[in-house]
Motif scaffolding. Structure first.
Motif, PDB file in Angstrom:
ATOM      1  N   GLU A   6     -43.733  38.879  15.828  1.00 58.68           N
ATOM      2  CA  GLU A   6     -44.392  37.717  15.064  1.00 58.68           C
ATOM      3  C   GLU A   6     -45.774  38.276  15.076  1.00 58.68           C
ATOM      4  O   GLU A   6     -46.198  37.939  13.725  1.00 58.68           O
ATOM      5  N   PHE A   7     -46.494  39.277  15.531  1.00 65.12           N
ATOM      6  CA  PHE A   7     -47.674  39.825  14.866  1.00 65.12           C
ATOM      7  C   PHE A   7     -47.091  40.744  13.510  1.00 65.12           C
ATOM      8  O   PHE A   7     -47.843  40.460  12.478  1.00 65.12           O
ATOM      9  N   LEU A  33     -44.597  51.237  11.646  1.00 65.69           N
ATOM     10  CA  LEU A  33     -43.683  50.481  12.513  1.00 65.69           C
ATOM     11  C   LEU A  33     -43.318  49.352  12.018  1.00 65.69           C
ATOM     12  O   LEU A  33     -44.079  48.648  11.356  1.00 65.69           O
ATOM     13  N   ALA A  34     -42.302  49.139  11.821  1.00 65.10           N
ATOM     14  CA  ALA A  34     -41.286  47.927  10.934  1.00 65.10           C
ATOM     15  C   ALA A  34     -40.504  47.392  11.861  1.00 65.10           C
ATOM     16  O   ALA A  34     -39.767  47.830  12.543  1.00 65.10           O
ATOM     17  N   TYR A  35     -40.239  46.012  11.341  1.00 60.90           N
ATOM     18  CA  TYR A  35     -39.182  45.212  11.765  1.00 60.90           C
ATOM     19  C   TYR A  35     -38.163  45.067  10.643  1.00 60.90           C
ATOM     20  O   TYR A  35     -38.638  44.612   9.417  1.00 60.90           O
ATOM     21  N   VAL A  36     -36.756  45.435  10.718  1.00 62.29           N
ATOM     22  CA  VAL A  36     -35.906  45.269   9.703  1.00 62.29           C
ATOM     23  C   VAL A  36     -35.404  43.578   9.494  1.00 62.29           C
ATOM     24  O   VAL A  36     -34.811  43.228  10.408  1.00 62.29           O
ATOM     25  N   THR A  37     -35.650  43.109   8.440  1.00 59.50           N
ATOM     26  CA  THR A  37     -35.348  41.836   8.082  1.00 59.50           C
ATOM     27  C   THR A  37     -34.037  41.844   7.237  1.00 59.50           C
ATOM     28  O   THR A  37     -33.172  40.796   7.334  1.00 59.50           O
ATOM     29  N   GLU A  38     -33.776  42.986   6.698  1.00 66.11           N
ATOM     30  CA  GLU A  38     -32.412  43.261   5.971  1.00 66.11           C
ATOM     31  C   GLU A  38     -32.170  44.769   5.808  1.00 66.11           C
ATOM     32  O   GLU A  38     -33.084  45.496   5.337  1.00 66.11           O
ATOM     33  N   GLY A  39     -30.853  45.141   5.841  1.00 69.97           N
ATOM     34  CA  GLY A  39     -30.639  46.463   5.830  1.00 69.97           C
ATOM     35  C   GLY A  39     -30.311  47.251   6.919  1.00 69.97           C
ATOM     36  O   GLY A  39     -30.362  46.893   8.050  1.00 69.97           O
ATOM     37  N   TYR A  73     -50.986  57.222  16.144  1.00 63.79           N
ATOM     38  CA  TYR A  73     -52.205  58.115  15.743  1.00 63.79           C
ATOM     39  C   TYR A  73     -52.057  58.750  14.560  1.00 63.79           C
ATOM     40  O   TYR A  73     -52.742  59.704  14.401  1.00 63.79           O
ATOM     41  N   GLY A  74     -50.973  58.653  13.764  1.00 64.86           N
ATOM     42  CA  GLY A  74     -50.970  59.195  12.212  1.00 64.86           C
ATOM     43  C   GLY A  74     -50.727  60.861  12.662  1.00 64.86           C
ATOM     44  O   GLY A  74     -50.942  61.639  11.744  1.00 64.86           O
ATOM     45  N   ARG A  75     -50.009  60.944  13.676  1.00 62.99           N
ATOM     46  CA  ARG A  75     -49.445  62.510  13.925  1.00 62.99           C
ATOM     47  C   ARG A  75     -48.263  62.765  13.077  1.00 62.99           C
ATOM     48  O   ARG A  75     -47.496  61.782  12.705  1.00 62.99           O
ATOM     49  N   PRO A  76     -48.065  64.089  12.829  1.00 66.76           N
ATOM     50  CA  PRO A  76     -46.838  64.152  12.028  1.00 66.76           C
ATOM     51  C   PRO A  76     -45.594  63.545  12.634  1.00 66.76           C
ATOM     52  O   PRO A  76     -45.372  63.603  13.787  1.00 66.76           O
ATOM     53  N   GLU A  95     -53.138  51.686  12.989  1.00 67.96           N
ATOM     54  CA  GLU A  95     -54.272  50.893  13.102  1.00 67.96           C
ATOM     55  C   GLU A  95     -54.137  49.640  13.617  1.00 67.96           C
ATOM     56  O   GLU A  95     -54.678  49.047  14.640  1.00 67.96           O
ATOM     57  N   GLN A  96     -53.228  48.786  13.004  1.00 64.98           N
ATOM     58  CA  GLN A  96     -52.743  47.449  13.398  1.00 64.98           C
ATOM     59  C   GLN A  96     -52.278  47.387  14.656  1.00 64.98           C
ATOM     60  O   GLN A  96     -52.534  46.526  15.581  1.00 64.98           O
ATOM     61  N   MET A  97     -51.418  48.156  14.994  1.00 68.90           N
ATOM     62  CA  MET A  97     -50.555  48.104  16.401  1.00 68.90           C
ATOM     63  C   MET A  97     -51.627  48.386  17.352  1.00 68.90           C
ATOM     64  O   MET A  97     -51.664  47.601  18.664  1.00 68.90           O
TER      65      MET A  97
END
Length: 181
Positions: A6-7, A33-39, A73-76, A95-97
């Motif tokens: 939801e966030f 970080l993403a939530y897959v809505t399609e695919g 943390y933007g690490r590789p 940052e958002q997370m």
């Protein structure tokens, strides 16, 4: 993990990927970080000795995709994440997370739970690679994602199963032949 989804739906951005587009690239700073809505997406790592691509994981519609915790943390990135077909996600930055997780103890516990879920998934995969036969791993994959043979080259499926394409062909033939009996 519903509050996290939801966030991301509320605070993240909607992004479309074409087949072959990379969400993350191994060695570059991990960002999403993403939530897959399609695919769906595949995770690709290159071998140290052979430098060949190895498929190590998948994320499908209704699942999260990302190189956790590197993106926080933007690490590789430790893996390349690539769209297998045209895909849509809702994605948030590290940052958002971090802001989301720092809100209160409940959100911090969710961060720990995500780590535990990922650890459990990788532990199961590790055990399967050591204890399940190639045929058993193929059957498990087909149960988890029945249409995957329509999305991926057999070479990619063989890579995920850690077998040769020839071995995969034999397994598929044995299963098909056995099903006809």
């Amino acid at each position: 993990l519903l509050p996290l989804r939801e966030f991301i739906e509320r605070e993240g951005e909607a992004v479309a990927y074409r087949r072959g587009d990379q969400m993350e690239r191994e060695g570059d700073p991990a960002r999403w970080l993403a939530y897959v809505t399609e695919g769906c997406f595949k995770y690709i790592n290159h071998g140290v000795s052979d430098d060949l691509p190895h498929i190590t994981w998948f994320s499908f519609e209704g699942e999260f995709v990302g190189d956790y915790p590197m993106f926080l943390y933007g690490r590789p990135a430790q893996t390349t994440i690539e769209a297998m077909i045209p895909s849509r996600v809702l994605r948030g930055t590290g940052e958002q997370m971090k802001e989301f997780f720092s809100r209160d103890m409940e959100h911090m516990e969710m961060r720990a739970m995500i780590g535990e879920i990922i650890l459990s998934q990788f532990r199961s995969r590790y055990i399967d690679l050591h204890c399940a036969t190639a045929s058993e791993r193929y059957v498990q994959l087909m149960q988890r994602c029945p249409g995957i043979v329509n999305l991926l080259d057999l070479q990619d499926i063989a890579s995920f199963l850690n077998i040769s394409p020839q071995m995969l062909s034999r397994i598929r033939k044995e299963i098909s032949f056995g099903a006809q009996k």
